[in-house]
Design a protein around this motif. Structure first.
Motif, short mmCIF file in Angstrom:
data_model
loop_
_atom_site.label_atom_id
_atom_site.label_comp_id
_atom_site.label_asym_id
_atom_site.label_seq_id
_atom_site.Cartn_x
_atom_site.Cartn_y
_atom_site.Cartn_z
N LEU A 53 0.82 -1.22 0.00
CA LEU A 53 0.00 0.00 0.00
C LEU A 53 0.85 1.26 0.00
O LEU A 53 0.38 2.34 -0.37
CB LEU A 53 -0.95 -0.02 1.21
N THR A 54 2.08 1.15 0.46
CA THR A 54 2.98 2.31 0.50
C THR A 54 4.36 1.85 0.02
O THR A 54 4.62 0.64 -0.04
CB THR A 54 3.11 2.87 1.94
N GLU A 55 5.20 2.83 -0.27
CA GLU A 55 6.52 2.46 -0.79
C GLU A 55 7.65 2.75 0.16
O GLU A 55 8.80 2.37 -0.07
CB GLU A 55 6.76 3.18 -2.12
N ARG A 56 7.34 3.48 1.23
CA ARG A 56 8.40 3.81 2.20
C ARG A 56 7.79 3.78 3.60
O ARG A 56 6.60 3.45 3.73
CB ARG A 56 8.99 5.18 1.89
N VAL A 57 8.57 4.13 4.59
CA VAL A 57 8.03 4.34 5.94
C VAL A 57 8.44 5.74 6.38
O VAL A 57 9.47 6.25 5.95
CB VAL A 57 8.56 3.29 6.96
N PRO A 58 7.62 6.38 7.23
CA PRO A 58 8.02 7.71 7.71
C PRO A 58 9.18 7.59 8.70
O PRO A 58 9.40 6.55 9.30
CB PRO A 58 6.77 8.23 8.42
N ARG A 59 9.92 8.67 8.83
CA ARG A 59 10.96 8.70 9.86
C ARG A 59 10.30 8.77 11.23
O ARG A 59 9.35 9.52 11.43
CB ARG A 59 11.87 9.92 9.64
N VAL A 70 13.72 3.05 15.08
CA VAL A 70 14.16 4.41 14.77
C VAL A 70 15.24 4.37 13.69
O VAL A 70 15.20 5.14 12.72
CB VAL A 70 14.68 5.10 16.05
N GLY A 71 16.18 3.45 13.83
CA GLY A 71 17.28 3.34 12.88
C GLY A 71 16.80 2.97 11.48
O GLY A 71 17.17 3.60 10.49
N ARG A 72 15.97 1.95 11.39
CA ARG A 72 15.45 1.53 10.09
C ARG A 72 14.69 2.64 9.38
O ARG A 72 14.63 2.69 8.16
CB ARG A 72 14.46 0.37 10.26
N SER A 73 14.03 3.49 10.17
CA SER A 73 13.17 4.52 9.57
C SER A 73 13.97 5.75 9.13
O SER A 73 13.42 6.63 8.46
CB SER A 73 12.09 4.96 10.57
N GLY A 74 15.22 5.82 9.57
CA GLY A 74 16.01 7.01 9.26
C GLY A 74 15.70 8.17 10.20
O GLY A 74 15.98 9.33 9.88
N GLY A 75 15.13 7.89 11.36
CA GLY A 75 14.76 8.94 12.31
C GLY A 75 15.82 9.16 13.37
O GLY A 75 17.01 9.05 13.09
N GLY A 76 15.37 9.44 14.58
CA GLY A 76 16.33 9.72 15.66
C GLY A 76 15.65 9.78 17.01
O GLY A 76 14.43 9.57 17.12
N MET A 77 16.46 10.03 18.03
CA MET A 77 15.95 10.11 19.40
C MET A 77 16.29 11.48 19.97
O MET A 77 17.37 12.02 19.72
CB MET A 77 16.61 9.03 20.28
N VAL A 78 15.36 12.01 20.77
CA VAL A 78 15.52 13.35 21.33
C VAL A 78 15.19 13.33 22.82
O VAL A 78 14.22 12.70 23.23
CB VAL A 78 14.56 14.35 20.61
N ALA A 81 11.27 -1.89 28.39
CA ALA A 81 10.99 -3.30 28.06
C ALA A 81 11.36 -3.63 26.62
O ALA A 81 11.72 -4.76 26.32
CB ALA A 81 9.50 -3.59 28.30
N THR A 82 11.25 -2.65 25.73
CA THR A 82 11.53 -2.92 24.32
C THR A 82 12.62 -2.00 23.78
O THR A 82 12.58 -1.58 22.62
CB THR A 82 10.25 -2.76 23.46
N GLY A 83 13.61 -1.72 24.63
CA GLY A 83 14.68 -0.78 24.25
C GLY A 83 15.35 -1.10 22.92
O GLY A 83 15.40 -0.25 22.01
N PRO A 84 15.90 -2.31 22.73
CA PRO A 84 16.57 -2.61 21.47
C PRO A 84 15.64 -2.47 20.26
O PRO A 84 16.06 -2.01 19.20
CB PRO A 84 17.01 -4.07 21.65
N ALA A 85 14.36 -2.82 20.44
CA ALA A 85 13.41 -2.71 19.33
C ALA A 85 13.13 -1.25 18.99
O ALA A 85 12.89 -0.90 17.83
CB ALA A 85 12.11 -3.44 19.67
N VAL A 86 13.15 -0.38 20.00
CA VAL A 86 12.99 1.06 19.74
C VAL A 86 14.14 1.55 18.87
O VAL A 86 13.94 2.21 17.83
CB VAL A 86 12.94 1.87 21.05
N LEU A 87 15.37 1.22 19.27
CA LEU A 87 16.54 1.69 18.53
C LEU A 87 16.53 1.12 17.11
O LEU A 87 16.89 1.80 16.15
CB LEU A 87 17.81 1.30 19.28
N ASP A 88 16.08 -0.13 16.99
CA ASP A 88 15.99 -0.77 15.68
C ASP A 88 14.96 -0.04 14.79
O ASP A 88 15.25 0.26 13.62
CB ASP A 88 15.57 -2.24 15.89
#
Lengths: 383, 383
Positions: free
Chosen positions: B233-239, B290-298, B281-288
């Motif tokens: 349905l889409t071609e990318r994911v948002p950051r 965020v990283g896959r999406s090309g985003g970041g943490m603030v 509880a899901t720390g590594p999954a959060v970083l994963d």
């Protein structure tokens, strides 16, 4: 809208009634605006930015089992933006203001209406000027000021606050959102009746139970159901049962034709502050609506109100404030008094969850005192 | 559902992805259940009695003007039954229990998830057994017990409360609603991504900003957007931009690859208690995600969080708690850090208004202490 008549002390807007005024399509996300042909709105897009109306009608299976009322429904107005049915009236008044280019809205209120006005004005980019009595609780003041409202405390109480708010609206050309006395507040709240009828599959309930403070919630219900009948969509109206807190029950006493004792006229004597009104703004219209519908009025003591708050939470998962739980609190007395039968289809209007700030935004909760229009004008003047 | 894989420490349910899994009809009142083909649910009617999901995506014109962000949107999760996105996960876990005939649901939580579980269980006629740390605020306890939940305070803190809740679920066959570790909690929360995409006219935003405590809210957003892509349905994911409170920002430090100082690991040091989690509880999954999406943490300091609560109220009319306002609080830092551009389409997830009891139901707020399964069993035993 085709005209206005005075009825039992309130202004009643009229329309060219017919079955086409209520849409018969599937539910849509437009909420209250679904019924715009029965609202005092010219054509054109709705600009009010917060979704309002379209609240759930809950079957509440666990509550039905606990109460032994197999066809009781909860009309859950806690799901509104600020958690009460006051958001409906706020939305319509502000929508009118957006169309007319009016930048300030005012109301007097002891609570939910003020919070609804403050947040609704903020969302729409309007200024809210709110008049409260000096006894207004700090946490409610904190919420209003957090939303950017200008709030004034009026020393002579709620009635004086209403007077000052209405005087200011007339003097300065502000939108007047004072409940009951402004027709738009009734028009907005009547949409609850349309929703209930549609949510029951275009069938009427036998009885609708509603809390009564100033009274517009019940008066508007009566108008909504009457309009469905005048549109030719229904043949009768449901019986309306109004509920007041025992310690502040002027309209129950009037309904019963009995003089009120002092302990029945104490707004500070009940936990249901949202309906504790000594001189209801639409009192005669409440009695008129209840009478025409074949319903009645019920007073409930505070221990029953508190228990109803607990029952709504523990049997229906609905977080109501005491005034919002008054409909449920009245069920026992209404059954005993023959106002409803356990087998009937009964809708309990849960008017609100009440509002309480969470976290600490660090905002001020002290507000200036105003007794006159001059006080207001001085305080609002640019420095 | 076709299978499950482990990914960055969480269990990821998979489906036979295709464009038909997301309905393309007009909006309907079924809320989250609209996406049931992408939920772990067998066919059959949904019995969970509280409407969940389908929350508004607000254009917030006054906020846009104030921020200079012409395409910012608020996904307003405050409109849920108990005022937070926790109601989604609660609904799916309890729906599963209703289908399997399980009568008790348990969770550990410091706040909103516990309240959501208590009210959701009450509505569905289930028993809720909730484990909190001994520091849980009295008014939150009052809300849970008002809804009829059995609440235990666990002396050794939040992690011990989670352990005890999960141990009890396994030992007694209860439904486990512990966030992040139970796949259904992610599955339910991912529906936010589907709604945002549909509400933007089947278009993706450029960026979605979300508060991060335990992390499932963001992890689920990532999964939802990825599933839209896998459905074709889409071609990318948002950051994705994750936000933590500066005083408790373990995942921001990990994202930056910098060791956390003591003052960055203090859950009690922020007003945003809803996201103050020392060991997510899901720390590594959060970083994963965020990283896959090309985003970041603030990370955002408390004064900015408080200001964001005020801005949401005064510019958008949305009553958020500090944790719920964290997305807005992060906007300045995200702009400065190049994580988003002012012209982009940005969705700020407002996770909740927080919960606070209004009125006084007179319920108890003292709860028993439990350190072991025996303590729990004894307290719940019929007398």
């Amino acid at each position: 809208m085709t005209g206005r008549v005075e009825r039992a002390g309130v202004t009643w807007l009229e329309y060219a009634y017919g079955p086409d005024l209520v849409p018969d399509g599937p539910p849509d996300p437009s909420g209250m605006w679904r019924y715009r042909d029965l609202l005092p709105l010219d054509p054109g897009p709705v600009r009010y930015p917060l979704p309002v109306g379209g609240t759930p009608l809950l079957a509440a299976p666990a509550l039905r089992a606990a109460l032994g009322l197999p066809a009781v429904w909860l009309k859950d107005e806690t799901r509104h933006p600020t958690g009460s049915n006051k958001d409906r009236a706020t939305a319509l008044v502000i929508e009118d203001g957006l169309r007319r280019g009016i930048g300030t809205v005012t109301t007097a209120s002891t609570g939910n209406a003020a919070v609804a006005t403050a947040f609704g004005a903020a969302a729409a980019g309007l200024r809210a000027v709110i008049f409260v009595s000096t006894g207004c609780r700090r946490e409610k003041l904190a919420l209003m000021t957090r939303a950017g409202a200008r709030v004034f405390a009026v020393p002579d109480g709620y009635a004086a606050a209403v007077d000052l708010s209405r005087t200011a609206a007339a003097a300065f050309g502000w939108l007047d959102r004072n409940t009951g006395v402004v027709p738009a507040t009734l028009e907005a709240k009547k949409t609850v009746a349309f929703e209930v009828w549609e949510q029951l599959g275009r069938e009427l309930p036998d009885v609708v139970v509603a809390p009564v403070g100033d009274g517009p919630t019940l008066v508007a219900l009566g108008k909504g159901f009457e309009e469905l009948r005048r549109c030719g969509l229904t043949e009768r109206v449901p019986r309306l049962v109004g509920v007041q807190a025992q310690s502040c029950s002027p309209l129950v006493r009037a309904w019963l034709g009995e003089p009120a004792a002092t302990e029945q006229l104490d707004p500070g004597g009940t936990v249901a502050d949202g309906i504790a009104v000594l001189r209801p703004a639409t009192g005669p219209a409440v009695l008129d609506a209840v009478g025409r519908s074949g319903g009645g009025m019920v007073a409930v003591p505070d221990d029953v109100l508190r228990r109803a708050v607990g029952t709504l939470a523990s049997r229906a998962g609905v977080p109501a404030e005491p005034a919002g739980a008054a409909s449920l609190a009245a069920v026992g007395a209404a059954l005993d008094g023959g106002l409803l039968d356990a087998a009937e289809t009964v809708v309990l209007l849960v008017t609100g969850r009440g509002v309480a700030p969470t976290g600490d935004p660090g905002g001020p909760a002290e507000v200036p005192v105003a007794a006159t229009l001059d006080d207001v004008e001085r305080a609002l003047a640019p420095r």
